[in-house]
Enzyme design. Structure first.
Site, PDB file in Angstrom:
ATOM      1  N   CYS A   1       8.153 -11.082  -6.007  1.00  0.00           N
ATOM      2  CA  CYS A   1       6.649 -10.999  -4.968  1.00  0.00           C
ATOM      3  C   CYS A   1       5.552 -11.483  -4.945  1.00  0.00           C
ATOM      4  O   CYS A   1       5.070 -11.400  -5.923  1.00  0.00           O
ATOM      5  CB  CYS A   1       6.858  -9.372  -5.234  1.00  0.00           C
ATOM      6  SG  CYS A   1       5.611  -8.654  -4.314  1.00  0.00           S
TER       7      CYS A   1
ATOM      8  N   CYS B   1       6.378  -7.137 -10.220  1.00  0.00           N
ATOM      9  CA  CYS B   1       8.214  -7.396  -9.721  1.00  0.00           C
ATOM     10  C   CYS B   1       8.092  -8.941  -9.218  1.00  0.00           C
ATOM     11  O   CYS B   1       7.818  -9.611  -9.254  1.00  0.00           O
ATOM     12  CB  CYS B   1       7.777  -7.174  -8.590  1.00  0.00           C
ATOM     13  SG  CYS B   1       7.587  -4.942  -8.353  1.00  0.00           S
TER      14      CYS B   1
ATOM     15  N   GLU C   1      -4.928  -8.441   3.250  1.00  0.00           N
ATOM     16  CA  GLU C   1      -4.342  -8.738   3.643  1.00  0.00           C
ATOM     17  C   GLU C   1      -3.676  -7.520   4.570  1.00  0.00           C
ATOM     18  O   GLU C   1      -3.027  -6.603   3.751  1.00  0.00           O
ATOM     19  CB  GLU C   1      -3.254  -9.833   4.300  1.00  0.00           C
ATOM     20  CG  GLU C   1      -3.792 -10.933   3.747  1.00  0.00           C
ATOM     21  CD  GLU C   1      -2.719 -12.706   2.883  1.00  0.00           C
ATOM     22  OE1 GLU C   1      -1.518 -12.179   3.439  1.00  0.00           O
ATOM     23  OE2 GLU C   1      -2.985 -12.971   2.480  1.00  0.00           O
TER      24      GLU C   1
ATOM     25  N   CYS D   1       1.901  -3.097   8.526  1.00  0.00           N
ATOM     26  CA  CYS D   1       1.898  -3.200   7.455  1.00  0.00           C
ATOM     27  C   CYS D   1       0.333  -3.364   6.437  1.00  0.00           C
ATOM     28  O   CYS D   1      -0.409  -4.543   6.589  1.00  0.00           O
ATOM     29  CB  CYS D   1       2.083  -4.372   7.132  1.00  0.00           C
ATOM     30  SG  CYS D   1       3.296  -4.382   5.429  1.00  0.00           S
TER      31      CYS D   1
HETATM   32  N1  SAH Z   1       4.743  -1.467  -4.154  1.00  0.00           N
HETATM   33  C1  SAH Z   1       5.252  -1.076  -3.434  1.00  0.00           C
HETATM   34  C2  SAH Z   1       4.614  -1.769  -1.549  1.00  0.00           C
HETATM   35  C3  SAH Z   1       4.977  -2.990  -1.136  1.00  0.00           C
HETATM   36  S1  SAH Z   1       5.992  -2.744  -0.194  1.00  0.00           S
HETATM   37  C4  SAH Z   1       6.851  -1.076  -3.318  1.00  0.00           C
HETATM   38  O1  SAH Z   1       7.093  -2.193  -3.781  1.00  0.00           O
HETATM   39  O2  SAH Z   1       7.645  -0.627  -2.485  1.00  0.00           O
HETATM   40  C5  SAH Z   1       6.496  -4.690   0.015  1.00  0.00           C
HETATM   41  C6  SAH Z   1       8.018  -4.773   0.236  1.00  0.00           C
HETATM   42  O3  SAH Z   1       8.404  -6.068   0.260  1.00  0.00           O
HETATM   43  C7  SAH Z   1       8.807  -4.125  -1.143  1.00  0.00           C
HETATM   44  O4  SAH Z   1       9.299  -3.463  -0.953  1.00  0.00           O
HETATM   45  C8  SAH Z   1       8.631  -4.980  -1.531  1.00  0.00           C
HETATM   46  O5  SAH Z   1       9.335  -5.716  -3.506  1.00  0.00           O
HETATM   47  C9  SAH Z   1       9.265  -6.380  -0.819  1.00  0.00           C
HETATM   48  N2  SAH Z   1       9.171  -7.629  -1.811  1.00  0.00           N
HETATM   49  C10 SAH Z   1       8.252  -8.142  -2.314  1.00  0.00           C
HETATM   50  N3  SAH Z   1       8.804  -9.577  -2.626  1.00  0.00           N
HETATM   51  C11 SAH Z   1       9.491  -9.656  -1.036  1.00  0.00           C
HETATM   52  C12 SAH Z   1       9.867 -11.264  -1.517  1.00  0.00           C
HETATM   53  N4  SAH Z   1       9.672 -12.162  -2.117  1.00  0.00           N
HETATM   54  N5  SAH Z   1      10.592 -11.108  -0.594  1.00  0.00           N
HETATM   55  C13 SAH Z   1      11.123  -9.666   0.221  1.00  0.00           C
HETATM   56  N6  SAH Z   1      10.483  -8.838  -0.223  1.00  0.00           N
HETATM   57  C14 SAH Z   1      10.269  -8.904  -0.348  1.00  0.00           C
END
Ligand code: SAH
Length: 377
Positions: free
Chosen positions: A122, A119, A95, A108
């Protein structure tokens, strides 16, 4: 020549394109022209590349192609955001999210099919991991956005599915293409890579690229960060922070963008704010507070707007520029952490079972295909 065997020129940055043309017995500048046709003008048919000699065009059509990812689903949000689902060649889907905002538009971009980082907040993590994207699949997302909307994308954030620094070379090559004068001409301040904090790769990136850095921090101490962002067990804060500081050291305009997801009762107290201020002392910083975006099965709740604002004010008072990221596209599950694509047959459970059953074999075979790369964290 059968289609699958043709060389996809979308995989080539300027250097690779020039080398390819020289190897063909042609000239490097024809390579530069082709790069421009593909990216600046959105042309994929060699016949239409009129400043390329006819014979060379015919030669290219024989051995090469420009294969762009196909949009299989375009979901517009009521706020103007689009989520595009792109079909890749092996039944995997990723996506990309397009976010217009006045004169600006941010794309994005995904870097992997799924993610292996786990994580806990996520939803991409829940999908498991299949494979790294190629340069063509990464830059192809920018190509698709630019030439579908018919307007320049002004900012790219590597914040889609996956951990970009775990797919290092293709991501760096794709970001080089984005910045090239012959293509999208994005400045180094408008291409941002976001990482969960793979420390050696941050140092390496600093040597080979000048893009901007965002880091998913999410917790002000190791104990909590170990739970939220498990890669922290391998690269704890006392290693991560100096690596980030080093990254911005030589450019006074640069700051590290920290991403901090606001989780009710987990990381959002005044005490956490105080720890955060202490942790970031001496590092040029910009804080992005991200309201948690829920997804089915999530074990967290978003902090209240009042709590988020109080947290933000505390950081601001300490001199840390802080913004609360506006949630965009949440009605279409396109907000941060809600991207899931379609990750074929590679759930974490399956990966584990496969590993166990192979017992020590180092070959990586997926759906009958041998895989190279993968994440080596
Ligand atoms: N793996 C990389 C790129 C992903 S960026 C990283 O961790 O930075 C996507 C961003 O959204 C990251 O900061 C991630 O931690 C955050 N994110 C992931 N799940 C989320 C959620 N459910 N709500 C808000 N932010 C979230």
């Amino acid at each position: 020549m059968a289609n699958e065997q043709k060389i996809n020129l979308l995989n080539f940055d300027r250097k690779a394109m020039e080398a390819f043309f020289v190897e063909l017995g042609s000239k490097a500048f024809h390579g530069r022209n082709v790069l421009k046709w593909i990216h600046k003008h959105g042309v994929t048919d060699f016949e239409a590349m009129t400043d390329v000699p006819k014979k060379l065009r015919a030669q290219l059509a024989e051995i090469a192609e420009v294969r762009v990812p196909q949009i299989v689903f375009d979901q517009p949000s009521r706020d103007g955001t689009h989520k595009w689902v792109l079909e890749l060649d092996c039944n995997n889907r990723i996506e990309s999210v397009y976010i217009p905002d006045g004169d600006r538009s941010t794309l994005c971009v995904s870097s992997q099919v799924g993610c292996s980082l786990d994580c806990s907040f996520c939803s991409t993590a829940q999908q498991g991991f299949n494979r790294n994207l190629t340069v063509a699949e990464i830059i192809g997302q920018v190509w698709v956005a630019w030439h579908t909307v018919g307007k320049p994308v002004t900012n790219v954030v590597m914040m889609g599915m996956g951990e970009p620094l775990a797919n290092f070379e293709p991501v760096v090559a794709a970001m080089d293409i984005m910045q090239d004068d012959l293509t999208y001409m994005l400045s180094k301040y408008r291409v941002t890579i976001s990482t969960s904090g793979i420390v050696p790769a941050i140092y390496r990136l600093n040597e080979v690229s000048d893009v901007s850095l965002a880091v998913s921090l999410h917790a002000p101490n190791n104990e909590l960060r170990d739970q939220l962002v498990p890669i922290n067990k391998k690269y704890p804060l006392e290693e991560l922070i100096p690596a980030c500081r080093e990254f911005v050291k030589n450019d006074k305009r640069r700051k590290v963008t920290w991403e901090y997801v606001m989780l009710d009762g987990v990381n959002d107290s005044d005490k956490h704010g105080k720890q955060l201020i202490r942790l970031l002392e001496g590092t040029p910083s910009k804080m992005n507070l991200i309201p948690f975006n829920p997804f089915p099965g999530a074990q967290y709740r978003c902090s209240t707007p009042e709590r988020i604002e109080a947290f933000r004010q505390k950081l601001m008072k300490a001199g840390i520029i802080s913004i609360t990221r506006q949630t965009r596209g949440d009605d279409i599950d396109a907000a941060c952490g809600q991207l899931v694509g379609k990750v074929k047959d590679r759930s974490r459970r399956e990966l584990r079972m496969e590993r166990n059953s192979r017992q020590g074999s180092s070959d990586r075979k997926v759906n009958g295909q041998r895989k190279s790369g993968g994440t080596s964290l």
